[in-house]
Design a protein around this motif. Structure first.
Motif, PDB file in Angstrom:
ATOM      1  N   GLY A 102       0.813  -1.225  -0.031  1.00 17.69           N
ATOM      2  CA  GLY A 102      -0.069   0.274  -0.073  1.00 17.69           C
ATOM      3  C   GLY A 102       0.814   1.132  -0.082  1.00 17.69           C
ATOM      4  O   GLY A 102       0.308   2.287   0.351  1.00 17.69           O
ATOM      5  N   ILE A 103       2.044   1.105  -0.144  1.00 16.22           N
ATOM      6  CA  ILE A 103       3.147   2.241  -0.317  1.00 16.22           C
ATOM      7  C   ILE A 103       3.126   2.731  -1.828  1.00 16.22           C
ATOM      8  O   ILE A 103       3.834   2.131  -2.611  1.00 16.22           O
ATOM      9  CB  ILE A 103       4.298   1.863   0.361  1.00 16.22           C
ATOM     10  N   VAL A 104       2.630   3.851  -2.045  1.00 15.27           N
ATOM     11  CA  VAL A 104       2.512   4.469  -3.289  1.00 15.27           C
ATOM     12  C   VAL A 104       3.575   5.592  -3.564  1.00 15.27           C
ATOM     13  O   VAL A 104       3.466   6.766  -2.876  1.00 15.27           O
ATOM     14  CB  VAL A 104       1.252   5.021  -3.706  1.00 15.27           C
ATOM     15  N   PRO A 105       4.449   5.383  -4.302  1.00 19.59           N
ATOM     16  CA  PRO A 105       5.585   6.668  -4.602  1.00 19.59           C
ATOM     17  C   PRO A 105       4.960   7.858  -4.877  1.00 19.59           C
ATOM     18  O   PRO A 105       3.824   7.592  -5.756  1.00 19.59           O
ATOM     19  CB  PRO A 105       6.485   5.838  -5.538  1.00 19.59           C
ATOM     20  N   VAL A 106       5.613   8.857  -4.858  1.00 26.12           N
ATOM     21  CA  VAL A 106       5.045  10.183  -5.023  1.00 26.12           C
ATOM     22  C   VAL A 106       4.860  10.444  -6.752  1.00 26.12           C
ATOM     23  O   VAL A 106       4.150  11.407  -6.961  1.00 26.12           O
ATOM     24  CB  VAL A 106       5.991  11.439  -4.461  1.00 26.12           C
ATOM     25  N   TRP A 107       5.630   9.759  -7.296  1.00 29.25           N
ATOM     26  CA  TRP A 107       5.747   9.893  -8.759  1.00 29.25           C
ATOM     27  C   TRP A 107       4.252   9.102  -9.517  1.00 29.25           C
ATOM     28  O   TRP A 107       4.266   9.191 -10.778  1.00 29.25           O
ATOM     29  CB  TRP A 107       7.040   9.542  -9.414  1.00 29.25           C
ATOM     30  N   LEU A 108       3.544   8.377  -8.842  1.00 25.40           N
ATOM     31  CA  LEU A 108       2.361   7.755  -9.011  1.00 25.40           C
ATOM     32  C   LEU A 108       0.993   8.167  -8.652  1.00 25.40           C
ATOM     33  O   LEU A 108       1.318   8.937  -7.346  1.00 25.40           O
ATOM     34  CB  LEU A 108       2.568   6.166  -8.601  1.00 25.40           C
ATOM     35  N   GLU A 109       0.001   8.641  -9.569  1.00 27.04           N
ATOM     36  CA  GLU A 109      -1.020   8.981  -9.173  1.00 27.04           C
ATOM     37  C   GLU A 109      -2.327   7.964  -9.177  1.00 27.04           C
ATOM     38  O   GLU A 109      -2.443   7.365 -10.205  1.00 27.04           O
ATOM     39  CB  GLU A 109      -1.434  10.200 -10.079  1.00 27.04           C
ATOM     40  N   PRO A 110      -2.862   7.530  -8.036  1.00 25.56           N
ATOM     41  CA  PRO A 110      -3.816   6.417  -8.331  1.00 25.56           C
ATOM     42  C   PRO A 110      -5.191   6.928  -9.075  1.00 25.56           C
ATOM     43  O   PRO A 110      -5.385   8.175  -9.192  1.00 25.56           O
ATOM     44  CB  PRO A 110      -4.191   6.250  -6.728  1.00 25.56           C
ATOM     45  N   VAL A 111      -5.591   5.721  -9.825  1.00 21.93           N
ATOM     46  CA  VAL A 111      -6.456   6.092 -10.668  1.00 21.93           C
ATOM     47  C   VAL A 111      -7.857   6.046  -9.876  1.00 21.93           C
ATOM     48  O   VAL A 111      -8.290   4.811  -9.230  1.00 21.93           O
ATOM     49  CB  VAL A 111      -6.717   5.241 -12.002  1.00 21.93           C
ATOM     50  N   PRO A 112      -8.742   7.144  -9.812  1.00 21.65           N
ATOM     51  CA  PRO A 112      -9.971   6.965  -8.956  1.00 21.65           C
ATOM     52  C   PRO A 112     -10.934   5.835  -9.284  1.00 21.65           C
ATOM     53  O   PRO A 112     -11.052   5.223 -10.388  1.00 21.65           O
ATOM     54  CB  PRO A 112     -10.685   8.223  -9.107  1.00 21.65           C
ATOM     55  N   GLY A 113     -11.235   5.153  -8.027  1.00 23.78           N
ATOM     56  CA  GLY A 113     -12.180   3.959  -8.309  1.00 23.78           C
ATOM     57  C   GLY A 113     -11.456   2.871  -8.295  1.00 23.78           C
ATOM     58  O   GLY A 113     -12.062   1.675  -8.455  1.00 23.78           O
ATOM     59  N   THR A 114      -9.960   2.697  -8.608  1.00 23.11           N
ATOM     60  CA  THR A 114      -9.409   1.370  -8.600  1.00 23.11           C
ATOM     61  C   THR A 114      -8.827   1.010  -7.381  1.00 23.11           C
ATOM     62  O   THR A 114      -8.302  -0.260  -7.178  1.00 23.11           O
ATOM     63  CB  THR A 114      -8.374   1.507  -9.812  1.00 23.11           C
ATOM     64  N   GLN A 115      -8.606   1.697  -6.472  1.00 19.48           N
ATOM     65  CA  GLN A 115      -7.996   1.503  -5.040  1.00 19.48           C
ATOM     66  C   GLN A 115      -8.451   0.401  -4.353  1.00 19.48           C
ATOM     67  O   GLN A 115     -10.014   0.443  -4.431  1.00 19.48           O
ATOM     68  CB  GLN A 115      -7.643   2.639  -4.398  1.00 19.48           C
ATOM     69  N   GLY A 116      -7.948  -0.903  -4.019  1.00 17.11           N
ATOM     70  CA  GLY A 116      -8.685  -1.794  -3.235  1.00 17.11           C
ATOM     71  C   GLY A 116      -9.216  -2.961  -4.484  1.00 17.11           C
ATOM     72  O   GLY A 116      -9.939  -3.825  -3.862  1.00 17.11           O
ATOM     73  N   GLN A 117      -9.333  -2.628  -5.460  1.00 21.46           N
ATOM     74  CA  GLN A 117      -9.834  -3.517  -6.494  1.00 21.46           C
ATOM     75  C   GLN A 117      -8.822  -4.408  -6.741  1.00 21.46           C
ATOM     76  O   GLN A 117      -7.540  -4.271  -6.450  1.00 21.46           O
ATOM     77  CB  GLN A 117     -10.344  -2.943  -7.828  1.00 21.46           C
ATOM     78  N   PRO A 118      -9.217  -5.729  -7.326  1.00 27.27           N
ATOM     79  CA  PRO A 118      -8.147  -6.500  -7.752  1.00 27.27           C
ATOM     80  C   PRO A 118      -7.056  -6.211  -8.808  1.00 27.27           C
ATOM     81  O   PRO A 118      -5.791  -6.341  -8.536  1.00 27.27           O
ATOM     82  CB  PRO A 118      -9.033  -7.745  -8.747  1.00 27.27           C
ATOM     83  N   LEU A 119      -7.554  -5.360  -9.588  1.00 31.90           N
ATOM     84  CA  LEU A 119      -6.449  -4.716 -10.490  1.00 31.90           C
ATOM     85  C   LEU A 119      -6.594  -3.103 -10.255  1.00 31.90           C
ATOM     86  O   LEU A 119      -7.559  -2.488 -10.481  1.00 31.90           O
ATOM     87  CB  LEU A 119      -6.884  -4.663 -12.041  1.00 31.90           C
ATOM     88  N   GLU A 120      -5.456  -2.750  -9.554  1.00 31.30           N
ATOM     89  CA  GLU A 120      -5.203  -1.307  -8.996  1.00 31.30           C
ATOM     90  C   GLU A 120      -4.651  -0.519 -10.298  1.00 31.30           C
ATOM     91  O   GLU A 120      -3.360  -1.021 -10.773  1.00 31.30           O
ATOM     92  CB  GLU A 120      -4.494  -1.322  -7.996  1.00 31.30           C
ATOM     93  N   LEU A 121      -4.752   0.498 -10.699  1.00 29.48           N
ATOM     94  CA  LEU A 121      -4.264   1.357 -11.502  1.00 29.48           C
ATOM     95  C   LEU A 121      -3.638   2.507 -11.084  1.00 29.48           C
ATOM     96  O   LEU A 121      -4.318   3.324 -10.260  1.00 29.48           O
ATOM     97  CB  LEU A 121      -5.344   1.697 -12.852  1.00 29.48           C
ATOM     98  N   PHE A 122      -2.323   3.053 -11.713  1.00 30.71           N
ATOM     99  CA  PHE A 122      -1.625   4.312 -11.355  1.00 30.71           C
ATOM    100  C   PHE A 122      -1.057   4.966 -12.454  1.00 30.71           C
ATOM    101  O   PHE A 122      -0.563   4.404 -13.307  1.00 30.71           O
ATOM    102  CB  PHE A 122      -0.581   3.927 -10.433  1.00 30.71           C
TER     103      PHE A 122
END
Length: 617
Positions: A593-613
């Motif tokens: 769950g540690i997301v580096p600063v150069w990544l931006e989570p795609v809304p609605g995908t966090q906690g899903q089987p396929l997470e997008l950044f």
């Protein structure tokens, strides 16, 4: 009743005419009705099984998905000779090694169904029909082989064994559109043609054409083709002029067919290139030199003595070996031998179908009987029949083809599918023999049990099911959980629902574990960095190095490759393996769950089987 001809009144001519007419009947003629009935049953059973547990109309294997992507590209206007997958790997794409000979019929079926169906339904219908159609040559070949060894009972029993084989493997299930089902049909056809009594030239010509097409479709069957050619050569060496017509037909048909498919599928711009994993100048020149020199030897020395034939055959072999050393010496080794060590350790060693027997048995010992036992029984049976002098020609051919198939399976478990299929021919003859004995003495219970037992041991699926049940029983007793949850979780990351959010992102470059690659190509417009194909070493290595590196170093690999989106599936086997190998690496950090600063989570995908950044500029 008088045995006379109604026309002439001469004795014997009536029956002689009938026998003459029967001699011209194709050996396949008695198979048409039983094969059609078997095929209809297969279609009905497959439809029930497929739609009762429907998940997708494309096969679960990555190769099935990638094949559909290639067919779509062909239908969208990509050139016949252009095998580049422009959306795979680093910028510029990846040159694939698959044959258009498989793309063409699938594309034609889609075009046919699209005349009266929606695009999705046309694809689904084509992908349901094509794998079933590829079972027909298997049914004909195995049925013909059983008929050759044991007459009508052998024919019907062989068809039953072929039906159970087709039903029990995934190569012929709806959506299985890779080339392996065609290869199985071609190898079984070669076996059936080479064991026919009298060694008919037309059968050997068909075997030669099948050999050429098998080489054109994929390099996996090259050892089978080599053994088939050696079988024909050895028979000619021993029999001389009695084998001249058959040997000439095999060599000429193979060289001619190989020439046709070479110029039909290889573009002029690549005539000078040698590839060891696909039809190229390497395989073409070796095939033509080998077949051509053998044809010359047969034409010149068939009527001479054994020593002359041996000398001519030796010269033909020397010419073939010399051409190999001069044109394609690299093809004498493993075509995957040039893989980067990182790819071998982090990818190839985890490909289940590429595992050797010792790795397979150590990981899943309960599968050993299903993969390896029936071919051993078939080879023992062939050896015994040869020793007894019972149709030594046919059983010798089958023993050689079974031996090479089984040897391949020892190195890579995927070869077991060929040895299990070919086993159906001699095992059908054994079951027919046991049936005949049981029927002749119906009061003898032992003969009836021997018949039933031989029928059961001849089916690889019986051994596979027994092993699975035994494994489940052992797990239950030991308290271990029985199931396949990891595979179920992996599938959640690759279905249409999981890909919806990714498909909405602006077209770019996606980095993710290689198991996702072909599915991303299918469902989205993106280019993908990694997919499990050995010609995409650059893209796969970039993804692996980024996954193993610390986040501050990983961004250099990803930005250097122009990656715009990272697709992360925590349950993917490769992700788990990399996270374990490199606990401080990029994938391991994302898993925590540690997301580096150069990544931006795609809304609605966090906690899903396929997470997008999204990768920030």
């Amino acid at each position: 009743m008088s045995n006379t001809s109604p026309a002439t009144g001469e004795p014997g001519l009536a029956f002689a005419g009938r026998g003459e007419r029967q001699a011209h009947i194709s050996p396949l003629a008695p198979l048409h009705r039983p094969v059609l009935l078997t095929f209809m049953i297969l279609v009905a059973v497959t439809a029930v099984m497929h739609f009762a547990n429907y998940l997708d109309y494309v096969g679960a294997d990555n190769d099935d998905v990638m094949r559909l992507v290639e067919v779509r590209d062909l239908l969208a206007g990509q050139g016949w000779f252009d095998l580049m997958q422009y959306r795979l790997g680093l910028e510029g794409g990846t040159l694939m090694h698959w044959s258009r000979l498989i793309d063409l019929p699938i594309a034609n079926l889609i075009m046919l169904f699209s005349l009266f169906m929606t695009p999705v339904m046309a694809e689904a219908s084509a992908l349901f029909v094509w794998p079933l159609l590829t079972a027909l040559p298997v049914f004909y070949a195995i049925g013909l082989g059983g008929d050759t060894l044991a007459g009508k009972p052998g024919r019907l029993i062989a068809l039953a064994l072929a039906f159970l084989f087709v039903l029990g493997v995934n190569r012929f299930q709806p959506g299985s559109i890779d080339h392996h089902n065609i290869q199985l049909g071609l190898i079984s056809a070669i076996a059936a043609c080479l064991i026919l009594p009298g060694r008919p030239p037309i059968a050997h010509a068909i075997a030669g054409m099948a050999a050429a097409i098998a080489i054109a479709i994929g390099a996996e069957t090259t050892p089978h083709i080599l053994v088939a050619a050696l079988i024909v050569a050895a028979q000619w060496l021993w029999l001389g002029k009695d084998m001249k017509a058959a040997a000439s037909a095999f060599a000429l048909a193979m060289a001619s067919a190989l020439t046709v498919v070479f110029f039909l599928t290889v573009p002029p711009s690549r005539y000078g290139l040698v590839a060891c994993d696909a039809l190229s100048t390497g395989f073409y020149s070796l095939g033509v030199v080998g077949a051509g020199s053998f044809f010359l030897a047969v034409s010149v020395t068939s009527g001479r003595g054994f020593a002359s034939r041996l000398t001519a055959l030796g010269l033909a072999g020397a010419a073939t070996i010399g051409a190999t050393l001069m044109i394609a010496p690299q093809c004498l080794g493993n075509p995957l031998g040039n893989l980067d060590p990182l790819l071998v350790s982090m990818w190839l060693n985890s490909v289940s179908e590429a595992q050797p027997v010792w790795a397979q048995v150590s990981q899943e010992p309960w599968t050993a009987a299903g993969f390896y036992l029936v071919p051993v029984l078939a080879m023992v049976l062939c050896a015994r029949r040869i020793y007894q002098g019972r149709n030594a020609h046919a059983y010798g051919v089958l023993l050689a083809l079974l031996a090479v198939s089984w040897a391949i399976a020892l190195v890579q478990v995927r070869g077991a599918v060929f040895s299990n299929l070919l086993s159906a021919i001699p095992m059908a003859a054994l079951v027919a023999d046991m049936r005949s004995r049981a029927n002749a003495d119906q009061q003898d219970l032992r003969k009836g049990l021997a018949f039933a037992g031989s029928a059961l041991v001849a089916v690889p699926f019986v051994w596979a099911l027994s092993g699975a049940l035994l494994s489940m029983a052992i797990n239950k007793v030991s308290g271990e959980e029985v199931g396949s949850l990891p595979m179920q979780e992996e599938n959640i990351c690759t279905d249409a629902a999981a890909m919806e959010a990714l498909a909405r992102e602006p077209a770019g470059v996606v980095a993710g574990p290689s198991n996702l690659g072909s599915h991303i190509l299918r469902f989205t417009p993106h280019r993908v960095l990694a997919a499990p194909y050995h010609r995409n070493q650059g893209g796969m290595l970039t993804e692996l190095h980024a996954a193993i590196a610390t986040p501050k170093d990983a961004v250099k690999f990803l930005r250097g490759a122009g990656v715009t989106v990272v697709a992360f599936c925590k349950s993917d086997p490769q992700v788990r393996s990399i996270s374990k190998k490199s606990p401080d690496g990029f994938y391991a950090q994302l898993g925590k769950g540690i997301v580096p600063v150069w990544l931006e989570p795609v809304p609605g995908t966090q906690g899903q089987p396929l997470e997008l950044f999204r990768v920030k500029p």
